[in-house]
Design a protein around this motif. Structure first.
Motif, PDB file in Angstrom:
ATOM      1  N   LEU A 203       0.812  -1.212   0.000  1.00 32.34           N
ATOM      2  CA  LEU A 203       0.000   0.000   0.000  1.00 32.34           C
ATOM      3  C   LEU A 203       0.851   1.270   0.000  1.00 32.34           C
ATOM      4  O   LEU A 203       0.559   2.223  -0.728  1.00 32.34           O
ATOM      5  CB  LEU A 203      -0.936  -0.010   1.218  1.00 32.34           C
ATOM      6  CG  LEU A 203      -1.943  -1.162   1.271  1.00 32.34           C
ATOM      7  CD1 LEU A 203      -2.812  -1.057   2.517  1.00 32.34           C
ATOM      8  CD2 LEU A 203      -2.808  -1.178   0.010  1.00 32.34           C
ATOM      9  N   TRP A 204       1.899   1.303   0.811  1.00 38.83           N
ATOM     10  CA  TRP A 204       2.787   2.470   0.826  1.00 38.83           C
ATOM     11  C   TRP A 204       3.547   2.571  -0.488  1.00 38.83           C
ATOM     12  O   TRP A 204       3.632   3.628  -1.110  1.00 38.83           O
ATOM     13  CB  TRP A 204       3.766   2.373   2.000  1.00 38.83           C
ATOM     14  CG  TRP A 204       4.771   3.494   2.043  1.00 38.83           C
ATOM     15  CD1 TRP A 204       5.905   3.614   1.289  1.00 38.83           C
ATOM     16  CD2 TRP A 204       4.713   4.656   2.864  1.00 38.83           C
ATOM     17  NE1 TRP A 204       6.568   4.769   1.583  1.00 38.83           N
ATOM     18  CE2 TRP A 204       5.858   5.446   2.546  1.00 38.83           C
ATOM     19  CE3 TRP A 204       3.835   5.122   3.834  1.00 38.83           C
ATOM     20  CZ2 TRP A 204       6.124   6.650   3.182  1.00 38.83           C
ATOM     21  CZ3 TRP A 204       4.111   6.324   4.464  1.00 38.83           C
ATOM     22  CH2 TRP A 204       5.235   7.074   4.139  1.00 38.83           C
ATOM     23  N   GLN A 205       4.093   1.462  -0.937  1.00 41.75           N
ATOM     24  CA  GLN A 205       4.952   1.443  -2.119  1.00 41.75           C
ATOM     25  C   GLN A 205       4.187   1.785  -3.392  1.00 41.75           C
ATOM     26  O   GLN A 205       4.776   2.259  -4.366  1.00 41.75           O
ATOM     27  CB  GLN A 205       5.604   0.066  -2.264  1.00 41.75           C
ATOM     28  CG  GLN A 205       6.548  -0.316  -1.133  1.00 41.75           C
ATOM     29  CD  GLN A 205       5.839  -0.964   0.050  1.00 41.75           C
ATOM     30  OE1 GLN A 205       4.628  -0.871   0.202  1.00 41.75           O
ATOM     31  NE2 GLN A 205       6.609  -1.651   0.900  1.00 41.75           N
ATOM     32  N   ALA A 206       2.879   1.554  -3.397  1.00 42.77           N
ATOM     33  CA  ALA A 206       2.075   1.783  -4.602  1.00 42.77           C
ATOM     34  C   ALA A 206       1.628   3.228  -4.762  1.00 42.77           C
ATOM     35  O   ALA A 206       0.909   3.542  -5.718  1.00 42.77           O
ATOM     36  CB  ALA A 206       0.850   0.874  -4.584  1.00 42.77           C
ATOM     37  N   ALA A 207       2.074   4.117  -3.891  1.00 41.96           N
ATOM     38  CA  ALA A 207       1.578   5.496  -3.913  1.00 41.96           C
ATOM     39  C   ALA A 207       1.724   6.149  -5.280  1.00 41.96           C
ATOM     40  O   ALA A 207       0.823   6.865  -5.740  1.00 41.96           O
ATOM     41  CB  ALA A 207       2.304   6.322  -2.847  1.00 41.96           C
TER      42      ALA A 207
END
Length: 243
Positions: A203-207
């Motif tokens: 979720l963080w990495q897909a920003a």
């Protein structure tokens, strides 16, 4: 505190880091009147094809969502079958990964798995650690919310112990506490089978990642499907919030 600049990528560049939510094994089997395990077996074959194709296509990091922390809710027999397939994959593919210079990484709470499987994973990671080539990341017993919470707790503990000023916690510092800290930023996230959700994955990495949802069921995913996804990626303009 100044926000960290968004990553930049020349328009002509392909993705360095691709992640895939491998979905559709059960529907593939159901459409053929086969048990779900048959779909999972074909899904493992797709992992082999796609990991090889990623190397051919110049992808630096391929991250595959193999088993989520929510997958424990599935019937015990299916979970056992999936763990058996993972053992088989590690035993059968490790020599090729070594030969091809691929580094194996595993993210998630995989150390909570059975001791024999943990030992196999440890041995595979150690055997490929010095490989100079691309990286294959397996997300195993992984959940992005848990990863983020763990990172937050780690930073909070450092602040409590006087090792870190809370004012110094920015995007870069937070990313350094994630399991993907030393990997390139995620460029492209693909989900197969037509579903359009992230399912607690990166979720963080897909920003700032490009998202691509394809109808292909995972057991049918191959080099042509991956190449088509990269072609779509190449047509997109990544502005990262700018003009």
């Amino acid at each position: 505190m100044a926000a960290k600049p968004a990553p930049e990528l020349p328009a002509s560049s392909g993705p360095r880091h691709v992640a895939i939510i491998m979905d559709g094994n059960g529907r593939w089997a159901k459409a053929r009147f086969l048990p779900r395990i048959a779909g999972h077996r074909q899904g493992v074959e797709a992992v082999r094809r796609v990991s090889r194709a990623a190397r051919t296509l110049g992808i630096e990091v391929l991250t595959l969502y193999a088993f989520s922390s929510e997958n424990w809710r599935r019937p015990q027999a299916e979970v056992s079958d999936l763990m058996g397939l993972l053992r088989h994959f590690l035993a059968s593919e490790l020599d090729e990964l070594v030969r091809e210079g691929v580094r194996l990484r595993v993210i998630g709470a995989w150390r909570h798995l059975s001791p024999d499987l943990v030992a196999m994973i440890d041995a595979a990671i150690a055997r490929t650690a010095a490989n100079p080539g691309p990286t294959l990341v397996i997300a195993l017993n992984y959940g992005a919310q848990a990863e983020i919470l763990t990172a937050a707790r780690r930073l909070a503990e450092q602040a409590r112990d006087g090792l870190l000023d809370p004012a110094d916690i920015d995007e870069t510092r937070f990313e350094s506490a994630l399991e993907t800290a030393d990997l390139p930023p995620l460029d492209l996230l693909i989900r197969t089978s037509g579903e359009q959700r992230l399912s607690n994955f990166l979720l963080w990495q897909a920003a700032y990642a490009e998202l691509l949802f394809v109808d292909t069921l995972w057991p049918d995913f191959d080099e042509k499907t991956l190449a088509a996804a990269l072609a779509q990626f190449a047509q997109r303009q990544r502005r990262f919030g700018g003009l």
